[in-house]
Design a protein around this motif. Structure first.
Motif, mmCIF file in Angstrom:
data_model
loop_
_atom_site.group_PDB
_atom_site.id
_atom_site.type_symbol
_atom_site.label_atom_id
_atom_site.label_comp_id
_atom_site.label_asym_id
_atom_site.label_seq_id
_atom_site.Cartn_x
_atom_site.Cartn_y
_atom_site.Cartn_z
ATOM 1 N N MET A 104 0.845 -1.176 0.000
ATOM 2 C CA MET A 104 0.000 0.000 0.000
ATOM 3 C C MET A 104 0.889 1.238 0.000
ATOM 4 N N VAL A 105 0.590 2.171 -0.882
ATOM 5 C CA VAL A 105 1.338 3.420 -0.975
ATOM 6 C C VAL A 105 0.360 4.554 -0.680
ATOM 7 N N THR A 106 0.766 5.459 0.217
ATOM 8 C CA THR A 106 -0.090 6.573 0.615
ATOM 9 C C THR A 106 0.554 7.883 0.211
ATOM 10 N N PHE A 107 -0.226 8.740 -0.419
ATOM 11 C CA PHE A 107 0.235 10.057 -0.850
ATOM 12 C C PHE A 107 -0.986 10.953 -1.002
ATOM 13 N N THR A 108 -0.751 12.220 -1.229
ATOM 14 C CA THR A 108 -1.849 13.156 -1.453
ATOM 15 C C THR A 108 -2.074 13.256 -2.951
ATOM 16 N N LEU A 109 -3.284 12.933 -3.377
ATOM 17 C CA LEU A 109 -3.640 12.944 -4.790
ATOM 18 C C LEU A 109 -4.725 13.985 -5.010
ATOM 19 N N ASN A 110 -4.390 15.014 -5.746
ATOM 20 C CA ASN A 110 -5.338 16.097 -6.034
ATOM 21 C C ASN A 110 -5.972 16.646 -4.763
ATOM 22 N N GLY A 111 -5.141 16.783 -3.727
ATOM 23 C CA GLY A 111 -5.577 17.393 -2.479
ATOM 24 C C GLY A 111 -6.167 16.453 -1.451
ATOM 25 N N GLU A 112 -6.306 15.184 -1.763
ATOM 26 C CA GLU A 112 -6.884 14.225 -0.828
ATOM 27 C C GLU A 112 -5.898 13.099 -0.536
ATOM 28 N N GLU A 113 -5.771 12.758 0.743
ATOM 29 C CA GLU A 113 -4.904 11.634 1.087
ATOM 30 C C GLU A 113 -5.462 10.376 0.439
ATOM 31 N N THR A 114 -4.585 9.650 -0.212
ATOM 32 C CA THR A 114 -4.981 8.480 -0.991
ATOM 33 C C THR A 114 -4.035 7.333 -0.690
ATOM 34 N N SER A 115 -4.585 6.148 -0.564
ATOM 35 C CA SER A 115 -3.783 4.933 -0.434
ATOM 36 C C SER A 115 -4.143 4.021 -1.589
ATOM 37 N N ASP A 141 -3.374 0.293 -3.431
ATOM 38 C CA ASP A 141 -2.792 -1.035 -3.341
ATOM 39 C C ASP A 141 -2.115 -1.317 -4.676
ATOM 40 N N ALA A 142 -0.853 -0.926 -4.756
ATOM 41 C CA ALA A 142 -0.113 -1.051 -6.017
ATOM 42 C C ALA A 142 1.308 -1.495 -5.730
ATOM 43 N N PRO A 149 4.641 1.951 -12.579
ATOM 44 C CA PRO A 149 4.719 3.361 -12.948
ATOM 45 C C PRO A 149 3.504 4.129 -12.405
ATOM 46 N N LEU A 150 3.758 5.324 -11.923
ATOM 47 C CA LEU A 150 2.690 6.154 -11.379
ATOM 48 C C LEU A 150 1.579 6.350 -12.400
ATOM 49 N N LEU A 151 1.924 6.492 -13.658
ATOM 50 C CA LEU A 151 0.924 6.644 -14.718
ATOM 51 C C LEU A 151 -0.142 5.573 -14.634
ATOM 52 N N TRP A 152 0.283 4.317 -14.525
ATOM 53 C CA TRP A 152 -0.684 3.214 -14.530
ATOM 54 C C TRP A 152 -1.442 3.141 -13.213
ATOM 55 N N ALA A 153 -0.804 3.511 -12.126
ATOM 56 C CA ALA A 153 -1.522 3.552 -10.844
ATOM 57 C C ALA A 153 -2.614 4.614 -10.896
#
Length: 152
Positions: free
Chosen positions: A1-12, A14-15, A20-24
């Motif tokens: 599980m990878v957690t980061f902020t995506l478009n202003g919202e914390e997102t986790s 399962d990747a 590649p971030l593109l495909w995630a």
């Protein structure tokens, strides 16, 4: 599980950390505005902002964005982004449109750092963002117009 902020919202997500971030973004988060072009970080269609800086998401791995802020074309907001997007429409910049999310992401990053860019600034910031339809003259004109509107 990878957690980061995506478009202003914390997102986790399962990747696999080596995905590649593109495909995630496209397959796991359902955000399809970021496009696959070459897969080699040479065309710019996959450009997103990583902590405010434009990066090629096809060569950025999910495991490398833990705790980072990622902004995609879907998450652009604020006066600068709205102005760039409006100018893009007003000047009919896209032809086929495939590369335009990457072009807009690069333009927003440029204007946030250089509010009144020269042609050389624009060419340097968008170098490597390819447009198969060759709308480069409209892209450059749109960036200059966005700069004028933002200064007004």
């Amino acid at each position: 599980m990878v957690t980061f902020t995506l478009n202003g919202e914390e997102t986790s997500l399962d990747a696999d950390p080596n995905m590649p971030l593109l495909w995630a973004l496209r397959e796991k988060a359902g955000l399809t505005g970021t496009k696959f072009g070459c897969g080699l970080a040479q065309c710019g269609a996959c450009t997103v902002h990583l902590d405010g800086f434009p990066v090629r998401s096809c060569q950025t791995f999910v495991g490398d964005v833990e705790g980072a802020r990622i902004t995609t074309i879907e998450g652009l907001s604020g006066d600068l982004a709205a102005t760039v997007q409006q100018v893009w429409a007003d000047l009919d910049v896209p032809q086929c449109g495939y590369c335009q999310s990457g072009q807009i992401m690069a333009a927003v990053a440029l204007l946030s750092e250089t509010p009144s860019p020269s042609d050389d600034d624009i060419d340097g910031a968008l170098e490597g963002n390819l447009c198969r339809c060759a709308t480069y003259h409209r892209i450059r004109a749109a960036i200059h117009e966005a700069s004028r509107r933002l200064e007004a």
